[in-house]
Design a protein around this motif. Structure first.
Motif, PDB file in Angstrom:
ATOM      1  N   ASN A 151       0.818  -1.210   0.000  1.00 57.88           N
ATOM      2  CA  ASN A 151       0.000   0.000   0.000  1.00 57.88           C
ATOM      3  C   ASN A 151       0.848   1.254   0.000  1.00 57.88           C
ATOM      4  N   TYR A 152       0.440   2.206  -0.830  1.00 60.15           N
ATOM      5  CA  TYR A 152       1.046   3.535  -0.861  1.00 60.15           C
ATOM      6  C   TYR A 152      -0.067   4.530  -0.546  1.00 60.15           C
ATOM      7  N   PHE A 153       0.026   5.208   0.612  1.00 57.03           N
ATOM      8  CA  PHE A 153      -0.980   6.180   1.045  1.00 57.03           C
ATOM      9  C   PHE A 153      -0.476   7.591   0.785  1.00 57.03           C
ATOM     10  N   LYS A 154      -1.352   8.453   0.285  1.00 62.24           N
ATOM     11  CA  LYS A 154      -1.008   9.855   0.047  1.00 62.24           C
ATOM     12  C   LYS A 154      -2.239  10.702   0.329  1.00 62.24           C
ATOM     13  N   PRO A 155      -2.105  11.748   1.164  1.00 63.91           N
ATOM     14  CA  PRO A 155      -3.244  12.659   1.377  1.00 63.91           C
ATOM     15  C   PRO A 155      -3.603  13.382   0.080  1.00 63.91           C
ATOM     16  N   GLU A 156      -4.898  13.650  -0.129  1.00 64.84           N
ATOM     17  CA  GLU A 156      -5.331  14.378  -1.315  1.00 64.84           C
ATOM     18  C   GLU A 156      -4.928  15.845  -1.241  1.00 64.84           C
ATOM     19  N   ASP A 157      -4.769  16.373  -0.023  1.00 64.18           N
ATOM     20  CA  ASP A 157      -4.372  17.765   0.171  1.00 64.18           C
ATOM     21  C   ASP A 157      -2.884  17.899  -0.142  1.00 64.18           C
ATOM     22  N   ASP A 158      -2.536  18.724  -1.111  1.00 63.21           N
ATOM     23  CA  ASP A 158      -1.140  18.870  -1.523  1.00 63.21           C
ATOM     24  C   ASP A 158      -0.270  19.541  -0.464  1.00 63.21           C
ATOM     25  N   ASP A 159      -0.890  20.183   0.539  1.00 67.87           N
ATOM     26  CA  ASP A 159      -0.115  20.838   1.589  1.00 67.87           C
ATOM     27  C   ASP A 159       0.551  19.831   2.525  1.00 67.87           C
ATOM     28  N   ASP A 160      -0.002  18.616   2.595  1.00 67.08           N
ATOM     29  CA  ASP A 160       0.566  17.596   3.467  1.00 67.08           C
ATOM     30  C   ASP A 160       1.687  16.854   2.746  1.00 67.08           C
ATOM     31  N   ASP A 161       2.840  16.783   3.388  1.00 69.08           N
ATOM     32  CA  ASP A 161       3.980  16.090   2.806  1.00 69.08           C
ATOM     33  C   ASP A 161       4.095  14.652   3.308  1.00 69.08           C
ATOM     34  N   ILE A 162       3.081  14.174   3.988  1.00 70.17           N
ATOM     35  CA  ILE A 162       3.129  12.826   4.562  1.00 70.17           C
ATOM     36  C   ILE A 162       2.697  11.806   3.509  1.00 70.17           C
ATOM     37  N   THR A 163       3.527  10.806   3.291  1.00 68.51           N
ATOM     38  CA  THR A 163       3.151   9.642   2.500  1.00 68.51           C
ATOM     39  C   THR A 163       3.563   8.423   3.305  1.00 68.51           C
ATOM     40  N   GLN A 164       2.965   7.321   3.002  1.00 65.77           N
ATOM     41  CA  GLN A 164       3.286   6.100   3.736  1.00 65.77           C
ATOM     42  C   GLN A 164       3.231   4.922   2.785  1.00 65.77           C
ATOM     43  N   THR A 165       4.185   4.035   2.909  1.00 62.62           N
ATOM     44  CA  THR A 165       4.203   2.783   2.157  1.00 62.62           C
ATOM     45  C   THR A 165       4.305   1.656   3.169  1.00 62.62           C
ATOM     46  N   GLU A 166       3.446   0.663   3.043  1.00 60.21           N
ATOM     47  CA  GLU A 166       3.502  -0.461   3.973  1.00 60.21           C
ATOM     48  C   GLU A 166       3.004  -1.732   3.307  1.00 60.21           C
ATOM     49  N   ILE A 167       3.488  -2.835   3.815  1.00 55.81           N
ATOM     50  CA  ILE A 167       3.038  -4.146   3.357  1.00 55.81           C
ATOM     51  C   ILE A 167       1.961  -4.606   4.327  1.00 55.81           C
ATOM     52  N   MET A 168       0.823  -5.009   3.773  1.00 54.78           N
ATOM     53  CA  MET A 168      -0.304  -5.457   4.594  1.00 54.78           C
ATOM     54  C   MET A 168      -0.779  -6.817   4.101  1.00 54.78           C
ATOM     55  N   SER A 169      -1.346  -7.569   5.010  1.00 55.68           N
ATOM     56  CA  SER A 169      -1.950  -8.843   4.624  1.00 55.68           C
ATOM     57  C   SER A 169      -3.432  -8.793   4.978  1.00 55.68           C
ATOM     58  N   LYS A 170      -4.228  -9.505   4.185  1.00 58.89           N
ATOM     59  CA  LYS A 170      -5.670  -9.549   4.416  1.00 58.89           C
ATOM     60  C   LYS A 170      -6.173 -10.969   4.200  1.00 58.89           C
ATOM     61  N   LEU A 171      -7.230 -11.283   4.896  1.00 60.97           N
ATOM     62  CA  LEU A 171      -7.909 -12.563   4.756  1.00 60.97           C
ATOM     63  C   LEU A 171      -9.300 -12.288   4.200  1.00 60.97           C
ATOM     64  N   PHE A 172      -9.662 -12.968   3.110  1.00 61.72           N
ATOM     65  CA  PHE A 172     -10.951 -12.760   2.457  1.00 61.72           C
ATOM     66  C   PHE A 172     -11.810 -14.014   2.551  1.00 61.72           C
ATOM     67  N   PHE A 173     -13.098 -13.806   2.744  1.00 65.59           N
ATOM     68  CA  PHE A 173     -14.110 -14.857   2.633  1.00 65.59           C
ATOM     69  C   PHE A 173     -15.058 -14.403   1.529  1.00 65.59           C
ATOM     70  N   ARG A 174     -15.097 -15.166   0.433  1.00 63.16           N
ATOM     71  CA  ARG A 174     -15.939 -14.788  -0.715  1.00 63.16           C
ATOM     72  C   ARG A 174     -17.082 -15.789  -0.859  1.00 63.16           C
ATOM     73  N   PHE A 175     -18.273 -15.239  -1.068  1.00 64.37           N
ATOM     74  CA  PHE A 175     -19.486 -16.031  -1.267  1.00 64.37           C
ATOM     75  C   PHE A 175     -20.019 -15.713  -2.650  1.00 64.37           C
ATOM     76  N   TYR A 176     -20.076 -16.728  -3.530  1.00 57.95           N
ATOM     77  CA  TYR A 176     -20.518 -16.525  -4.914  1.00 57.95           C
ATOM     78  C   TYR A 176     -21.966 -16.984  -5.044  1.00 57.95           C
ATOM     79  N   PHE A 177     -22.771 -16.175  -5.756  1.00 61.92           N
ATOM     80  CA  PHE A 177     -24.195 -16.461  -5.920  1.00 61.92           C
ATOM     81  C   PHE A 177     -24.505 -17.104  -7.255  1.00 61.92           C
ATOM     82  N   LYS A 178     -23.731 -16.812  -8.266  1.00 57.61           N
ATOM     83  CA  LYS A 178     -24.072 -17.191  -9.634  1.00 57.61           C
ATOM     84  C   LYS A 178     -23.009 -18.078 -10.218  1.00 57.61           C
TER      85      LYS A 178
END
Length: 195
Positions: free
Chosen positions: A168-195
Protein backbone atom coordinates in the motif's frame (compact mmCIF):
# COMPACT_ATOMS: atom_id res chain seq x y z
CA UNK A 1 -20.64 21.17 1.29
CA UNK A 2 -17.70 20.56 -1.05
CA UNK A 3 -16.69 17.36 0.77
CA UNK A 4 -20.27 16.07 0.88
CA UNK A 5 -20.76 16.81 -2.83
CA UNK A 6 -17.47 15.08 -3.65
CA UNK A 7 -18.48 11.93 -1.70
CA UNK A 8 -21.91 11.91 -3.36
CA UNK A 9 -20.28 12.12 -6.80
CA UNK A 10 -18.01 9.15 -5.95
CA UNK A 11 -20.99 7.16 -4.66
CA UNK A 12 -22.97 7.85 -7.85
CA UNK A 13 -20.07 6.65 -10.00
CA UNK A 14 -19.66 3.53 -7.88
CA UNK A 15 -23.38 2.72 -8.14
CA UNK A 16 -23.35 3.14 -11.94
CA UNK A 17 -20.30 0.86 -12.22
CA UNK A 18 -21.95 -1.73 -9.95
CA UNK A 19 -25.20 -1.89 -11.92
CA UNK A 20 -23.40 -1.99 -15.27
CA UNK A 21 -21.14 -4.82 -14.18
CA UNK A 22 -24.05 -6.81 -12.73
CA UNK A 23 -25.53 -7.09 -16.22
CA UNK A 24 -22.39 -8.63 -17.75
CA UNK A 25 -20.81 -10.62 -14.91
CA UNK A 26 -20.51 -14.40 -15.31
CA UNK A 27 -20.42 -14.82 -11.54
CA UNK A 28 -21.34 -12.49 -8.70
CA UNK A 29 -20.93 -12.53 -4.97
CA UNK A 30 -19.86 -10.69 -1.87
CA UNK A 31 -16.64 -10.76 0.10
CA UNK A 32 -15.73 -9.83 3.64
CA UNK A 33 -12.13 -9.05 4.53
CA UNK A 34 -10.29 -9.17 7.81
CA UNK A 35 -7.03 -7.31 8.29
CA UNK A 36 -4.86 -8.82 11.03
CA UNK A 37 -2.43 -5.87 10.92
CA UNK A 38 -2.49 -3.55 13.89
CA UNK A 39 0.92 -1.95 13.76
CA UNK A 40 1.81 1.69 14.19
CA UNK A 41 1.86 3.86 11.12
CA UNK A 42 1.89 7.54 10.18
CA UNK A 43 -1.88 7.39 9.74
CA UNK A 44 -2.25 5.88 13.20
CA UNK A 45 -0.28 8.71 14.73
CA UNK A 46 -2.35 11.34 12.87
CA UNK A 47 -5.77 9.89 13.71
CA UNK A 48 -5.25 7.74 16.78
CA UNK A 49 -6.77 4.80 14.89
CA UNK A 50 -4.89 1.79 13.54
CA UNK A 51 -3.89 2.08 9.87
CA UNK A 52 -5.43 -1.34 9.23
CA UNK A 53 -8.87 0.15 9.84
CA UNK A 54 -8.61 2.27 6.70
CA UNK A 55 -9.23 -0.70 4.43
CA UNK A 56 -12.60 -1.46 2.88
CA UNK A 57 -14.33 -4.35 4.58
CA UNK A 58 -17.18 -5.31 2.26
CA UNK A 59 -16.68 -6.14 -1.41
CA UNK A 60 -19.09 -6.90 -4.22
CA UNK A 61 -17.42 -9.48 -6.47
CA UNK A 62 -17.93 -9.64 -10.25
CA UNK A 63 -16.15 -12.39 -12.19
CA UNK A 64 -15.69 -12.22 -15.95
CA UNK A 65 -13.84 -15.47 -16.69
CA UNK A 66 -10.43 -15.05 -15.04
CA UNK A 67 -10.87 -11.32 -14.33
CA UNK A 68 -12.42 -10.07 -11.09
CA UNK A 69 -13.81 -6.61 -10.54
CA UNK A 70 -14.35 -5.81 -6.83
CA UNK A 71 -15.93 -2.49 -5.79
CA UNK A 72 -15.57 -2.07 -2.03
CA UNK A 73 -16.85 0.00 0.87
CA UNK A 74 -16.07 0.32 4.56
CA UNK A 75 -17.20 2.55 7.41
CA UNK A 76 -16.07 3.06 10.98
CA UNK A 77 -17.66 5.42 13.49
CA UNK A 78 -16.05 6.23 16.82
CA UNK A 79 -17.74 8.27 19.57
CA UNK A 80 -15.79 9.16 22.69
CA UNK A 81 -17.23 11.02 25.67
CA UNK A 82 -15.26 12.54 28.53
CA UNK A 83 -15.67 15.09 31.31
CA UNK A 84 -14.50 17.79 28.89
CA UNK A 85 -16.85 17.04 25.99
CA UNK A 86 -17.17 14.51 23.24
CA UNK A 87 -15.39 13.54 20.04
CA UNK A 88 -16.96 11.91 16.98
CA UNK A 89 -14.84 10.42 14.22
CA UNK A 90 -15.96 8.66 11.06
CA UNK A 91 -13.83 6.86 8.49
CA UNK A 92 -15.41 6.12 5.10
CA UNK A 93 -13.58 4.05 2.50
CA UNK A 94 -14.60 3.50 -1.11
CA UNK A 95 -12.42 1.32 -3.29
CA UNK A 96 -12.07 -0.65 -6.46
CA UNK A 97 -10.03 -3.77 -7.17
CA UNK A 98 -9.13 -5.25 -10.55
CA UNK A 99 -7.73 -8.78 -10.22
CA UNK A 100 -6.48 -11.38 -12.70
CA UNK A 101 -6.80 -15.02 -11.67
CA UNK A 102 -4.79 -17.94 -13.04
CA UNK A 103 -7.78 -20.31 -12.95
CA UNK A 104 -11.36 -20.25 -11.75
CA UNK A 105 -11.90 -23.87 -10.77
CA UNK A 106 -12.23 -25.60 -7.42
CA UNK A 107 -8.94 -25.74 -5.56
CA UNK A 108 -6.08 -23.30 -5.03
CA UNK A 109 -5.78 -20.42 -7.49
CA UNK A 110 -3.26 -17.54 -7.37
CA UNK A 111 -4.29 -14.03 -8.41
CA UNK A 112 -2.71 -10.60 -8.78
CA UNK A 113 -3.95 -7.10 -9.50
CA UNK A 114 -4.41 -3.58 -8.24
CA UNK A 115 -6.63 -1.96 -5.61
CA UNK A 116 -7.35 1.77 -5.37
CA UNK A 117 -9.02 3.20 -2.26
CA UNK A 118 -10.20 6.67 -1.25
CA UNK A 119 -10.51 7.19 2.50
CA UNK A 120 -12.20 10.19 4.11
CA UNK A 121 -11.67 10.84 7.81
CA UNK A 122 -13.97 13.33 9.51
CA UNK A 123 -13.70 14.43 13.13
CA UNK A 124 -15.88 16.70 15.26
CA UNK A 125 -14.88 17.82 18.75
CA UNK A 126 -17.36 19.44 21.15
CA UNK A 127 -15.86 20.91 24.32
CA UNK A 128 -17.92 21.76 27.37
CA UNK A 129 -16.06 22.35 30.60
CA UNK A 130 -16.72 24.77 33.43
CA UNK A 131 -19.19 26.87 31.45
CA UNK A 132 -16.86 27.11 28.42
CA UNK A 133 -18.22 25.58 25.21
CA UNK A 134 -16.54 25.28 21.83
CA UNK A 135 -16.58 22.99 18.82
CA UNK A 136 -14.15 22.14 16.07
CA UNK A 137 -14.36 19.91 13.01
CA UNK A 138 -11.89 18.68 10.44
CA UNK A 139 -11.88 16.36 7.46
CA UNK A 140 -9.11 14.84 5.37
CA UNK A 141 -8.98 12.40 2.47
CA UNK A 142 -6.31 9.89 1.46
CA UNK A 143 -5.73 7.88 -1.69
CA UNK A 144 -4.24 4.39 -1.45
CA UNK A 145 -2.78 2.52 -4.40
CA UNK A 146 -1.90 -1.14 -3.80
CA UNK A 147 -0.54 -3.85 -6.09
CA UNK A 148 -1.74 -7.17 -4.66
CA UNK A 149 -0.92 -10.87 -4.86
CA UNK A 150 -3.11 -13.55 -3.33
CA UNK A 151 -4.05 -17.21 -3.18
CA UNK A 152 -7.73 -18.15 -3.29
CA UNK A 153 -8.90 -21.59 -2.19
CA UNK A 154 -12.26 -22.60 -3.63
CA UNK A 155 -13.98 -24.82 -1.09
CA UNK A 156 -16.77 -25.23 -3.65
CA UNK A 157 -18.22 -23.09 -6.46
CA UNK A 158 -20.07 -20.88 -3.96
CA UNK A 159 -17.41 -20.25 -1.27
CA UNK A 160 -13.70 -19.46 -1.14
CA UNK A 161 -11.08 -18.35 1.38
CA UNK A 162 -8.08 -16.33 0.30
CA UNK A 163 -5.04 -14.60 1.70
CA UNK A 164 -3.75 -11.44 0.07
CA UNK A 165 -0.51 -9.50 0.32
CA UNK A 166 -0.70 -5.78 -0.49
CA UNK A 167 1.96 -3.13 -0.99
CA UNK A 168 0.00 0.00 0.00
CA UNK A 169 1.05 3.53 -0.86
CA UNK A 170 -0.98 6.18 1.05
CA UNK A 171 -1.01 9.86 0.05
CA UNK A 172 -3.24 12.66 1.38
CA UNK A 173 -5.33 14.38 -1.32
CA UNK A 174 -4.37 17.76 0.17
CA UNK A 175 -1.14 18.87 -1.52
CA UNK A 176 -0.11 20.84 1.59
CA UNK A 177 0.57 17.60 3.47
CA UNK A 178 3.98 16.09 2.81
CA UNK A 179 3.13 12.83 4.56
CA UNK A 180 3.15 9.64 2.50
CA UNK A 181 3.29 6.10 3.74
CA UNK A 182 4.20 2.78 2.16
CA UNK A 183 3.50 -0.46 3.97
CA UNK A 184 3.04 -4.15 3.36
CA UNK A 185 -0.30 -5.46 4.59
CA UNK A 186 -1.95 -8.84 4.62
CA UNK A 187 -5.67 -9.55 4.42
CA UNK A 188 -7.91 -12.56 4.76
CA UNK A 189 -10.95 -12.76 2.46
CA UNK A 190 -14.11 -14.86 2.63
CA UNK A 191 -15.94 -14.79 -0.71
CA UNK A 192 -19.49 -16.03 -1.27
CA UNK A 193 -20.52 -16.53 -4.91
CA UNK A 194 -24.20 -16.46 -5.92
CA UNK A 195 -24.07 -17.19 -9.63
Amino acid sequence: LGLVGCNIAYMKRLIIILFTSILFAQSQGIAISINPNGGLSALTMMTGVSGSLFDPTFYYVHKFGKIKFEPAVGFIGVNQESDYGDTKMSIMTIGLGLLMQKSDTTGLSPYYGLRVVRTTISQEDNYDYGGYSDSDSDSESFISLAPVYGLEYYVNKHFSISGELQLNYFKPEDDDDDITQTEIMSKLFFRFYFK
